[in-house]
Design an enzyme around this catalytic site. Structure first.
Site, mmCIF file in Angstrom:
data_model
loop_
_atom_site.group_PDB
_atom_site.id
_atom_site.type_symbol
_atom_site.label_atom_id
_atom_site.label_comp_id
_atom_site.label_asym_id
_atom_site.label_seq_id
_atom_site.Cartn_x
_atom_site.Cartn_y
_atom_site.Cartn_z
ATOM 1 N N GLN A 148 0.835 -1.200 0.000
ATOM 2 C CA GLN A 148 0.000 0.000 0.000
ATOM 3 C C GLN A 148 0.871 1.251 0.000
ATOM 4 O O GLN A 148 0.375 2.352 -0.216
ATOM 5 C CB GLN A 148 -0.884 0.018 1.256
ATOM 6 C CG GLN A 148 -1.947 -1.055 1.297
ATOM 7 C CD GLN A 148 -2.667 -1.106 2.641
ATOM 8 O OE1 GLN A 148 -2.615 -2.104 3.330
ATOM 9 N NE2 GLN A 148 -3.346 -0.036 3.021
ATOM 10 N N GLU A 150 0.485 -1.655 4.583
ATOM 11 C CA GLU A 150 0.876 -0.244 4.603
ATOM 12 C C GLU A 150 2.359 -0.141 4.957
ATOM 13 O O GLU A 150 3.151 0.365 4.185
ATOM 14 C CB GLU A 150 0.017 0.538 5.608
ATOM 15 C CG GLU A 150 0.389 2.018 5.622
ATOM 16 C CD GLU A 150 -0.485 2.863 6.521
ATOM 17 O OE1 GLU A 150 -1.569 2.407 6.923
ATOM 18 O OE2 GLU A 150 -0.078 4.016 6.820
ATOM 19 N N ARG A 179 -4.688 7.852 16.925
ATOM 20 C CA ARG A 179 -6.053 7.869 16.394
ATOM 21 C C ARG A 179 -7.038 7.285 17.414
ATOM 22 O O ARG A 179 -8.193 7.665 17.450
ATOM 23 C CB ARG A 179 -6.157 7.155 15.037
ATOM 24 C CG ARG A 179 -7.488 7.431 14.334
ATOM 25 C CD ARG A 179 -7.565 6.865 12.921
ATOM 26 N NE ARG A 179 -7.037 7.741 11.896
ATOM 27 C CZ ARG A 179 -7.728 8.666 11.239
ATOM 28 N NH1 ARG A 179 -9.000 8.872 11.516
ATOM 29 N NH2 ARG A 179 -7.162 9.410 10.317
ATOM 30 N N PHE A 183 -7.615 1.837 12.114
ATOM 31 C CA PHE A 183 -6.346 2.390 12.593
ATOM 32 C C PHE A 183 -6.421 2.909 14.036
ATOM 33 O O PHE A 183 -6.066 4.050 14.314
ATOM 34 C CB PHE A 183 -5.958 3.533 11.643
ATOM 35 C CG PHE A 183 -4.499 3.854 11.578
ATOM 36 C CD1 PHE A 183 -3.627 3.030 10.887
ATOM 37 C CD2 PHE A 183 -3.979 4.991 12.195
ATOM 38 C CE1 PHE A 183 -2.273 3.343 10.809
ATOM 39 C CE2 PHE A 183 -2.624 5.313 12.122
ATOM 40 C CZ PHE A 183 -1.775 4.493 11.423
ATOM 41 N N THR A 240 -3.492 11.835 10.289
ATOM 42 C CA THR A 240 -3.359 12.749 11.430
ATOM 43 C C THR A 240 -1.962 13.362 11.477
ATOM 44 O O THR A 240 -1.741 14.331 12.178
ATOM 45 C CB THR A 240 -3.690 12.025 12.743
ATOM 46 O OG1 THR A 240 -2.891 10.859 12.834
ATOM 47 C CG2 THR A 240 -5.160 11.628 12.759
ATOM 48 N N ALA A 283 -5.802 5.578 5.488
ATOM 49 C CA ALA A 283 -6.509 6.659 6.167
ATOM 50 C C ALA A 283 -7.783 7.068 5.435
ATOM 51 O O ALA A 283 -8.292 8.170 5.648
ATOM 52 C CB ALA A 283 -5.596 7.872 6.368
ATOM 53 N N GLU A 324 -12.702 3.336 5.830
ATOM 54 C CA GLU A 324 -12.641 2.828 7.195
ATOM 55 C C GLU A 324 -13.928 2.963 8.014
ATOM 56 O O GLU A 324 -14.245 2.072 8.795
ATOM 57 C CB GLU A 324 -11.496 3.536 7.940
ATOM 58 C CG GLU A 324 -10.136 3.136 7.424
ATOM 59 C CD GLU A 324 -9.050 4.065 7.917
ATOM 60 O OE1 GLU A 324 -9.024 5.230 7.465
ATOM 61 O OE2 GLU A 324 -8.257 3.650 8.762
#
Lengths: 770, 380
Positions: free
Chosen positions: A191, A226, A304, A338, A434, A503, A706
């Site tokens: 990813q 990821e 998160r 996440f 974030t 995200a 998500e």
């Protein structure tokens, strides 16, 4: 999925990593992993393995020409173990052989001498010993401590949520080729192509320009590719670099499950205070995140969790603290949501606890405390264009909330051995990385002289439909048919310095960049048309491949316009850069404006429990979701349905079990259950809320990746509700997943020594040995 | 030599009989539509169709199987169908493929071909399609993305379309509707020819008994009357030696051995019992029902006799793995495995079943089922 991808998928023509035709002379790699979870690596005896048939070379840490380091956020993760091993499954050596079979056979001949050190698997034990990945963080608004005295009701408790194996059906892998400039080219199932590129360059001691990473598509990622695609890309590249041969490394399923991290398990303490009107006035929570043996993305996941600690509720006094705890498990990592789901599970547990103690339905508390326009989150961003109440109320009306609750009640009055349970799960999820600097993307758009269009971005297609969306954005912006647009593979030489596809922000970021590039090309073409065909620029547009001047077809069309622009030496390529505006966040004060926007929704879950067997079915999941202005309802619905079912899996049947030695017991599909078609709710309704969308969302179509996963949390609470209908006095711990075994034990507490006596490890140990 | 049809191509191969059909398809024939997800029969990404010529020689019965667990030797004499074997020319989609695309039932796409094959296999079934049977056809396919609801919608479309399928000449209708290419109609004749040729070469081999024809030979027929077809010589000498037969691993459906011991078995001579006609079948004897060792869970499920004796059987068997695995896993394999997840064992233990064991010389003994399985992974 390109807009034609599903057509190729069903014919088996889509190419995934393992389908890339093998180059002659390719060597196959297999990873020798640490057999122990913690210890001092005293010696590695490779002699027998080196003499095994077909073995060409075995690489260890000492063969790394650059830096033996692949840690993304914290440099605490060697590519190959050096000095110590920190988890079972940690890569120690890489065998390169002429066939895959020979490479795997040689693994058995490697002998590692390891001096065993104490093993920690429990995050609270790690925290008590000061084993933290990063210093703890606290998000605070108001003064919870000073509020308790004035609360009408205060409840405390513990909530635990388990890990989750990604189980992308395509396992991790990479195929690396040496290049003539002394670098490497890597085809990777990642990813994050740039992460693979950056870390590989670091490991090989090369500039990033010497490492090319190409990704066509993934057979699923869900966050598991990821950061954790990087080791396999870097190892294959190391093999190719050292041998000057192409090297292919594909993990088998059990190796993938053993060696890679999962969703973080959390153990949390909560305290919630309500006033006489059931308004939540104070909430305190301490999260113990089981990070595993290295940082990986854990600090960001932990952050998160703090962002979403209050889910869709407004709480004026919040103190939320999180510890990222180092244990001797594979480093846990990103997984759809996440950290958000883990945070939400705890406040939903706190609300359930309060409701159960007060003898009211949890939804009475939930509804009263939903976010309203302008309410501040603990990080000081206000809820803007807030649809929390709209989502709830629309769902209540659309699906008849009162009627659904009454049905469950009636059923439970009439049935003794089957009980239904019901729960409402509102969600609020912030969209953006974030870490503010990651919210940038680029698109490279070529219009070829025949009018066809190629688009390259940093987005990786993994089933979420981002390529279809990007193709649509390009076609719509240029005014042409989507059939003229091809979305290219994701390649670090065409689009550099990309953020991972994660995200939920990939379509927004890369779509916006595509829109900007295409808008610039459109303007350039229309300027050319103005001169070439003597038209008034004002009112010129391209629609359905026609060039219109003030709505009237001009004497040219898309193809002719492009060709004439080319002959007049107009540039038909554009590169655009998009950075989400207005974002900022100060990680020292934990305040700022980290999210472009929030996504809202509400789900109603009804379950039925067989009270003789502990088995259950999810009868219905009814969702009202804030898509904004969806421009591809098939894709968006698929994301909602798929995310919700994945969330149900996490909350019900998916149970990760490690033993005290840090050995994964749920180590194959045979001992780790994920939803099959019978596990999907019989009814799964998705209502598209009438919301305007957000200007920072691509074409006002909000991010969908998500948020829906968290609808699955409702299933846990619905099951709890059903268990309590059968056994009102059951002292149920807040512990997910709610497996049938746990349900059964909860239904008959008198038959088990204690509710906590149930250990998944004991059960799995039996079946794993079969 | 293992001979079969892979899609429309005849195959003759001397690859080891206990190698995985999946590896043959992907890495030997380079047909990459069939995917590897778990190699233990649990995800269904590698599902293929296995067509077997019916006793009448006129029709081919197709079943879905996970190619990761199918010993290549079990393909002998069959029609193996991968997605490449059902794809229509010029990028046209079959109705199964079309339904999945239209309902958005393919996200990342990695599991998709497995679903396509399972649903295509269901369309080739001789029983009427119901919404229940269509869903059951894909109960062994995992979609992690997870598009189950879209796939259910696609399944509903197909169930409706299959209502028009005639009972006679179904394959002709399916080919006309483009569910399968036209060559499917020629498969019964092709498999019949394969069967005749195999019988002829077997007869020739038998007249030539102690030939000692070198290592790695495989007897031609999978269904020899003695039940030891595919016995591969260990040293190239006494091909028919009982001693060697005793030491050779027996493989039934392969659903557990191919997970646990694939690498080891690949290197060994093995005896395949899956296809032995004499080892199949369910019949009523005086006061009892006799099951052949190679009877699969699907055979049990389809048996009128079994269902009439045990009305709860379908509910129980639904809990026994999934459709493709039930198509492969045998009763004997399940018993001898001695595993706590050997689901059939549980039922037959409860029924007090007796087991007849035969050695290669034909001597038999009959221990009670409970005595056969004295403990975890032990067989008496």
């Amino acid at each position: 999925m390109n807009h034609l991808d599903p057509q190729r998928h069903v014919r088996g023509e889509s190419q995934y990593l393992d389908d890339v035709p093998t180059q002659q002379g390719t060597l196959y790699a297999a990873v020798f992993e640490s057999p122990l979870a913690h210890g001092k690596l005293l010696n590695l005896d490779l002699s027998a393995a080196l003499g095994a048939p077909g073995v060409v070379r075995i690489l260890t840490a000492t063969d790394i020409p650059g830096y033996n380091q692949i840690g993304g956020i914290v440099p605490d993760e060697p590519l190959l173990a050096e000095g110590h091993v920190h988890f079972r499954g940690q890569p120690v050596a890489l065998v390169l052989a002429r066939t895959e079979h020979q490479a795997h056979a040689a693994l058995k001949l490697i002998k590692a001498e390891i001096e065993l050190l104490p093993i920690i698997t429990d995050p609270r034990v790690a925290a008590a010993q000061g084993e933290l990945i990063v210093p703890p963080r606290t998000f605070k608004i108001g003064d919870s401590e000073a509020t308790w005295a004035s609360c009408a009701h205060v409840f405390e408790g513990v909530a635990e949520s388990g890990g989750q194996e990604h189980l992308y059906i395509e396992t991790q892998g990479a195929y690396a080729f040496p290049t003539e400039m002394g670098g490497v080219r890597i085809i990777s199932s990642t990813q994050g192509p740039t992460a693979v590129q950056r870390h590989t360059a670091h490991v090989l001691g090369l500039g990033m320009h010497q490492v090319e990473v190409d990704v066509t598509r993934l057979g699923g990622g869900f966050g598991g590719k990821e950061d954790q695609a990087t080791p396999w890309g870097a190892l294959a590249a190391l093999g190719a670099f050292c041998t000057k041969k192409s090297v292919k490394l594909v993990l088998d399923r059990m190796a993938d499950m053993r060696m890679t991290g999962k969703r973080h398990p959390y153990s949390s303490d909560f305290k919630i205070g309500l006033d006489a009107d059931l308004k939540i006035v104070a909430y305190e929570v301490i999260f113990f995140q089981n990070a595993g043996a290295a940082a990986d993305l854990s600090p960001a996941v932990m952050e998160r969790t703090l962002f979403h600690a209050t889910n869709a509720y407004f709480v004026p006094n919040v103190t939320a603290t999180a510890y990222s705890c180092r244990t001797n498990l594979p480093p846990n990592t990103a997984f759809r949501g996440f950290g958000g789901p883990q945070g939400m599970f705890v406040i939903e547990s706190a609300i359930a606890k309060a409701a159960e103690e007060l003898g009211v339905a949890p939804c009475e508390i939930q509804r009263r405390n939903l976010l309203r326009e302008g309410d501040l989150f603990s990080y000081r961003q206000p809820a803007e264009m807030c649809h929390a109440e709209q989502a709830w109320d629309t769902a209540a009306q659309q699906y008849n909330l009162a009627g659904l609750r009454a049905e469950v009640e009636l059923f439970n009055q009439q049935n003794k051995l089957f009980k239904k349970g019901f729960a409402v799960m509102p969600i609020c999820f912030g969209i953006s990385f974030t870490k503010t600097p990651m919210n940038q993307a680029r698109a490279l758009v070529h219009i070829y002289s025949d009018g066809s269009v190629g688009v390259s971005t940093g987005a990786v297609e993994m089933g979420q439909g981002v390529n279809t969306k990007i193709a649509h954005v390009a076609a719509r912006t240029l005014g042409i048919s989507v059939n003229r647009v091809k979305v290219e593979s994701t390649n670090t030489t065409r689009v550099a310095n990309t953020s991972p596809s994660a995200a939920s922000a990939t379509a927004d970021l890369n779509g916006k960049a595509t829109e900007m590039a295409c808008a610039a090309l459109r303007e350039r073409l229309l300027r050319h048309a103005e001169v070439e065909y003597t038209l008034n620029y004002e009112g010129l547009e391209i629609r359905d491949e026609e060039v219109l001047a003030a709505g009237i077809p001009a004497e040219t069309n898309w193809e002719k316009l492009v060709t004439s622009a080319f002959w007049k030496r107009v540039c038909l390529t554009e590169n655009a850069h998009y950075a989400t505006p207005d974002l900022h966040f100060d990680a020292t004060t934990n305040q700022g404006y980290p999210f472009a926007y929030h996504v809202y929704g509400t789900a109603f879950t009804t379950v039925t429990v067989d009270c003789l067997r502990g088995t259950y079915t999810v009868d219905a999941l009814r969702i009202a979701h804030d898509f904004g202005q969806s421009f591809n309802e098939v894709i968006d619905r698929g994301q909602i349905e798929g995310g919700a079912v994945q969330g149900i899996g996490w909350m019900t049947m998916e149970e990760i079990a490690y033993n005290a030695e840090g050995r994964l017991l749920s180590n194959s599909l045979n001992s780790y259950k994920i939803p099959d078609i019978y596990a999907a709710p019989a009814v799964l309704d998705v209502h598209f809320l009438d919301t305007p969308g957000h200007p920072k969302a691509i074409l006002r179509s909000k991010a969908v990746g998500e948020p829906p996963l968290m609808y699955g949390i409702g299933t846990y609470f619905a099951l709890r509700d059903a268990v309590r209908a059968f056994q009102p006095n059951s002292a149920l711990p807040f512990s997910a997943p709610m497996t049938p075994e746990k349900v059964l034990v909860s239904l008959y507490p008198e038959f088990s020594a204690s509710n906590t006596a149930w250990t998944p490890a004991a059960a799995v140990a039996t079946s794993a040995s079969s | 030599m293992i001979e079969f049809y892979l899609n429309d191509q005849p195959i003759r191969t001397s690859e080891p009989p206990a190698s995985a059909l999946l590896d043959f398809v992907r890495y030997h024939e380079h047909l990459t539509g069939t995917k590897i997800g778990c190699r233990e029969g649990d995800c269904g990404a590698c599902t293929v169709l296995v067509g077997e010529l019916a006793a009448d020689g006129q029709t081919v019965n197709y079943q879905s199987m996970t190619s990761c667990l199918t010993p290549l030797g079990n393909a002998h004499g069959k029609h193996i169908v991968t997605v490449e074997g059902i794809n229509a020319a010029a990028g046209q989609l079959t109705p199964v493929q079309q339904a999945i695309v239209e309902e958005g039932g393919s996200q990342c796409g990695f599991c998709t071909v497995g679903f396509v094959m399972s649903l295509t296999g269901h369309s080739l079934s001789q029983k009427p399609a119901t919404s229940q049977s269509t869903i059951a056809a894909i109960d062994g396919n995992i979609c992690r993305c997870t598009g189950y609801k879209s796939l259910e919608r696609a399944a509903a479309t197909l169930t409706a379309q299959l209502a028009d399928r005639p009972t006679e000449n179904a394959v002709a209708w399916l080919s006309e509707q483009q569910y399968v290419p036209a060559y499917f109609e020629s498969m019964p004749a092709k498999l019949a020819r394969l069967r005749t040729e195999a019988a002829a070469s077997k007869a020739a081999e038998e007249t030539n008994t102690t030939a000692g024809s070198g290592a790695s030979t495989v007897s031609a027929s999978p269904s020899g009357p003695t039940g030891y077809g595919h016995a591969q010589s260990q040293n190239g000498h006494s091909n028919n030696s009982l001693r060697h037969l005793v030491t050779q691993s027996l493989i039934g459906g392969g659903t557990d051995l191919m997970v646990q011991r694939l690498e080891e078995l690949r290197e060994q001579p093995v005896r395949l019992v899956f296809d032995q006609a004499g080892r199949r079948g369910i019949h009523q004897d005086v006061g009892r029902v006799v099951l052949g060792a190679a009877t699969t869970a699907s055979h049990l499920l389809e048996s009128e006799l079994m269902r009439s004796l045990i009305p709860q059987l379908p509910q129980y068997l639904k809990l026994v793995s999934s459709t493709p695995i039930r198509n492969m896993g045998t009763v004997a394999g399940n018993f001898i495995n001695g595993s706590p997840i050997g689901d059939l064992t549980i039922m037959f233990l409860a029924l007090g079943a007796y087991i007849t064991l035969a050695d290669p010389a034909g001597n038999t003994r009959e221990p009670g089922h409970a005595r056969l399985v004295p403990g975890l992974q032990k067989a008496g």
